[in-house]
Motif scaffolding. Structure first.
Motif, PDB file in Angstrom:
ATOM      1  N   HIS A   1       2.103   5.734 -19.872  1.00 47.72           N
ATOM      2  CA  HIS A   1       2.612   4.381 -20.133  1.00 47.72           C
ATOM      3  C   HIS A   1       2.014   3.358 -19.164  1.00 47.72           C
ATOM      4  O   HIS A   1       2.015   2.169 -19.443  1.00 47.72           O
ATOM      5  CB  HIS A   1       4.144   4.351 -20.108  1.00 47.72           C
ATOM      6  N   GLU A   2       1.484   3.825 -18.029  1.00 48.24           N
ATOM      7  CA  GLU A   2       0.836   2.900 -17.090  1.00 48.24           C
ATOM      8  C   GLU A   2      -0.576   2.547 -17.558  1.00 48.24           C
ATOM      9  O   GLU A   2      -1.075   1.466 -17.285  1.00 48.24           O
ATOM     10  CB  GLU A   2       0.735   3.530 -15.695  1.00 48.24           C
ATOM     11  N   ILE A   3      -1.206   3.469 -18.263  1.00 41.09           N
ATOM     12  CA  ILE A   3      -2.598   3.300 -18.679  1.00 41.09           C
ATOM     13  C   ILE A   3      -2.694   2.612 -20.040  1.00 41.09           C
ATOM     14  O   ILE A   3      -3.501   1.713 -20.236  1.00 41.09           O
ATOM     15  CB  ILE A   3      -3.293   4.688 -18.739  1.00 41.09           C
ATOM     16  N   ILE A   4      -1.826   3.030 -20.969  1.00 44.41           N
ATOM     17  CA  ILE A   4      -1.848   2.423 -22.310  1.00 44.41           C
ATOM     18  C   ILE A   4      -1.461   0.954 -22.199  1.00 44.41           C
ATOM     19  O   ILE A   4      -0.495   0.601 -21.526  1.00 44.41           O
ATOM     20  CB  ILE A   4      -0.919   3.195 -23.270  1.00 44.41           C
ATOM     21  N   GLY A   5      -2.256   0.100 -22.828  1.00 41.74           N
ATOM     22  CA  GLY A   5      -2.004  -1.338 -22.764  1.00 41.74           C
ATOM     23  C   GLY A   5      -2.838  -2.034 -21.701  1.00 41.74           C
ATOM     24  O   GLY A   5      -2.874  -3.262 -21.650  1.00 41.74           O
ATOM     25  N   CYS A   6      -3.531  -1.262 -20.864  1.00 39.87           N
ATOM     26  CA  CYS A   6      -4.393  -1.868 -19.851  1.00 39.87           C
ATOM     27  C   CYS A   6      -5.635  -2.461 -20.513  1.00 39.87           C
ATOM     28  O   CYS A   6      -6.133  -1.937 -21.504  1.00 39.87           O
ATOM     29  CB  CYS A   6      -4.849  -0.842 -18.813  1.00 39.87           C
ATOM     30  N   THR A   7      -6.122  -3.555 -19.938  1.00 39.32           N
ATOM     31  CA  THR A   7      -7.368  -4.162 -20.383  1.00 39.32           C
ATOM     32  C   THR A   7      -8.509  -3.453 -19.668  1.00 39.32           C
ATOM     33  O   THR A   7      -8.449  -3.231 -18.465  1.00 39.32           O
ATOM     34  CB  THR A   7      -7.394  -5.662 -20.024  1.00 39.32           C
TER      35      THR A   7
ATOM     36  N   ILE B   1     -13.938  -5.109 -22.580  1.00 33.84           N
ATOM     37  CA  ILE B   1     -14.300  -4.118 -23.601  1.00 33.84           C
ATOM     38  C   ILE B   1     -13.172  -3.930 -24.610  1.00 33.84           C
ATOM     39  O   ILE B   1     -13.409  -3.752 -25.788  1.00 33.84           O
ATOM     40  CB  ILE B   1     -14.701  -2.794 -22.919  1.00 33.84           C
ATOM     41  N   GLY B   2     -11.948  -3.999 -24.155  1.00 40.48           N
ATOM     42  CA  GLY B   2     -10.817  -3.849 -25.060  1.00 40.48           C
ATOM     43  C   GLY B   2      -9.566  -3.420 -24.323  1.00 40.48           C
ATOM     44  O   GLY B   2      -9.479  -3.526 -23.109  1.00 40.48           O
ATOM     45  N   THR B   3      -8.614  -2.911 -25.088  1.00 38.13           N
ATOM     46  CA  THR B   3      -7.324  -2.480 -24.561  1.00 38.13           C
ATOM     47  C   THR B   3      -7.140  -0.998 -24.854  1.00 38.13           C
ATOM     48  O   THR B   3      -7.482  -0.545 -25.948  1.00 38.13           O
ATOM     49  CB  THR B   3      -6.184  -3.272 -25.245  1.00 38.13           C
ATOM     50  N   ILE B   4      -6.598  -0.268 -23.899  1.00 34.88           N
ATOM     51  CA  ILE B   4      -6.360   1.158 -24.116  1.00 34.88           C
ATOM     52  C   ILE B   4      -5.190   1.322 -25.085  1.00 34.88           C
ATOM     53  O   ILE B   4      -4.095   0.825 -24.838  1.00 34.88           O
ATOM     54  CB  ILE B   4      -6.109   1.883 -22.791  1.00 34.88           C
TER      55      ILE B   4
ATOM     56  N   VAL C   1     -17.363   7.139 -14.622  1.00 34.34           N
ATOM     57  CA  VAL C   1     -17.132   6.035 -15.560  1.00 34.34           C
ATOM     58  C   VAL C   1     -16.033   5.104 -15.057  1.00 34.34           C
ATOM     59  O   VAL C   1     -16.224   3.896 -14.953  1.00 34.34           O
ATOM     60  CB  VAL C   1     -16.774   6.581 -16.968  1.00 34.34           C
ATOM     61  N   VAL C   2     -14.865   5.666 -14.737  1.00 32.86           N
ATOM     62  CA  VAL C   2     -13.711   4.849 -14.344  1.00 32.86           C
ATOM     63  C   VAL C   2     -13.810   4.519 -12.857  1.00 32.86           C
ATOM     64  O   VAL C   2     -13.733   5.405 -12.014  1.00 32.86           O
ATOM     65  CB  VAL C   2     -12.388   5.577 -14.667  1.00 32.86           C
ATOM     66  N   LYS C   3     -14.011   3.246 -12.561  1.00 35.42           N
ATOM     67  CA  LYS C   3     -14.246   2.831 -11.182  1.00 35.42           C
ATOM     68  C   LYS C   3     -12.993   2.307 -10.489  1.00 35.42           C
ATOM     69  O   LYS C   3     -12.829   2.497  -9.301  1.00 35.42           O
ATOM     70  CB  LYS C   3     -15.348   1.761 -11.128  1.00 35.42           C
ATOM     71  N   GLU C   4     -12.142   1.630 -11.232  1.00 37.40           N
ATOM     72  CA  GLU C   4     -10.945   1.064 -10.604  1.00 37.40           C
ATOM     73  C   GLU C   4      -9.809   0.968 -11.605  1.00 37.40           C
ATOM     74  O   GLU C   4     -10.024   0.579 -12.749  1.00 37.40           O
ATOM     75  CB  GLU C   4     -11.266  -0.338 -10.047  1.00 37.40           C
ATOM     76  N   ILE C   5      -8.619   1.350 -11.138  1.00 38.54           N
ATOM     77  CA  ILE C   5      -7.422   1.248 -11.978  1.00 38.54           C
ATOM     78  C   ILE C   5      -6.404   0.417 -11.221  1.00 38.54           C
ATOM     79  O   ILE C   5      -6.039   0.762 -10.105  1.00 38.54           O
ATOM     80  CB  ILE C   5      -6.840   2.640 -12.290  1.00 38.54           C
ATOM     81  N   ASN C   6      -6.001  -0.684 -11.819  1.00 38.87           N
ATOM     82  CA  ASN C   6      -4.979  -1.529 -11.207  1.00 38.87           C
ATOM     83  C   ASN C   6      -3.817  -1.623 -12.191  1.00 38.87           C
ATOM     84  O   ASN C   6      -3.845  -2.423 -13.125  1.00 38.87           O
ATOM     85  CB  ASN C   6      -5.554  -2.921 -10.900  1.00 38.87           C
TER      86      ASN C   6
ATOM     87  N   ASP D   1      -0.809  -2.581 -11.643  1.00 36.64           N
ATOM     88  CA  ASP D   1       0.000  -3.795 -11.477  1.00 36.64           C
ATOM     89  C   ASP D   1      -0.534  -4.924 -12.354  1.00 36.64           C
ATOM     90  O   ASP D   1       0.216  -5.638 -12.993  1.00 36.64           O
ATOM     91  CB  ASP D   1       0.018  -4.238 -10.008  1.00 36.64           C
ATOM     92  N   GLU D   2      -1.850  -5.067 -12.386  1.00 31.29           N
ATOM     93  CA  GLU D   2      -2.472  -6.116 -13.208  1.00 31.29           C
ATOM     94  C   GLU D   2      -2.850  -5.605 -14.596  1.00 31.29           C
ATOM     95  O   GLU D   2      -3.409  -6.349 -15.399  1.00 31.29           O
ATOM     96  CB  GLU D   2      -3.726  -6.652 -12.507  1.00 31.29           C
ATOM     97  N   LYS D   3      -2.559  -4.306 -14.865  1.00 31.56           N
ATOM     98  CA  LYS D   3      -2.905  -3.672 -16.143  1.00 31.56           C
ATOM     99  C   LYS D   3      -4.395  -3.869 -16.431  1.00 31.56           C
ATOM    100  O   LYS D   3      -4.803  -4.274 -17.515  1.00 31.56           O
ATOM    101  CB  LYS D   3      -2.066  -4.247 -17.299  1.00 31.56           C
ATOM    102  N   LYS D   4      -5.219  -3.585 -15.428  1.00 33.78           N
ATOM    103  CA  LYS D   4      -6.660  -3.796 -15.563  1.00 33.78           C
ATOM    104  C   LYS D   4      -7.416  -2.564 -15.084  1.00 33.78           C
ATOM    105  O   LYS D   4      -7.105  -2.010 -14.031  1.00 33.78           O
ATOM    106  CB  LYS D   4      -7.089  -5.017 -14.748  1.00 33.78           C
TER     107      LYS D   4
END
Length: 102
Positions: free
Chosen positions: A34-40, A49-52, A82-87, A89-92
């Motif tokens: 639920h933290e990852i889904i909806g992230c930009t 690129i889009g939204t998860i 591939v995945v460099k940064e996960i935020n 809090d900002e859903k980014k």
């Protein structure tokens, strides 16, 4: 009384193992779905690129379904290359777009 002490000993070790597991989870940058889904998702160049929209568990590594504004779906492997940064809090999420990824 002896068997009770032995039982408590086993229990105590089990608790320690659980807390160690939680520590390693955090170190390995694991997140709840639920933290990852909806992230930009954007590239390291700042391109959106889009939204998860979904997380697919393949067994090897998770794959994130990223839906672009156009409705086109991309599949991004959740790997360090591939995945460099996960935020969360900002859903980014920032990814490195390797050749042939999108």
């Amino acid at each position: 009384g002896y068997s009770l002490l032995k039982d408590v000993d086993v229990f105590r070790n089990a608790i320690l193992k659980v807390s160690e597991k939680h520590l390693s989870d955090l170190e390995e940058n694991e997140f709840y779905f639920h933290e990852i889904i909806g992230c930009t998702v954007e590239s390291t160049d700042g391109e959106i690129i889009g939204t998860i929209t979904e997380i697919i568990q393949t067994g090897a590594n998770d794959v994130w379904e990223v839906t672009a504004a156009s409705g086109k779906k991309h599949y991004i492997p959740y790997i360090a290359d591939v995945v460099k940064e996960i935020n969360v809090d900002e859903k980014k999420i920032t990814i490195h777009v390797m050749e042939g990824l999108l």
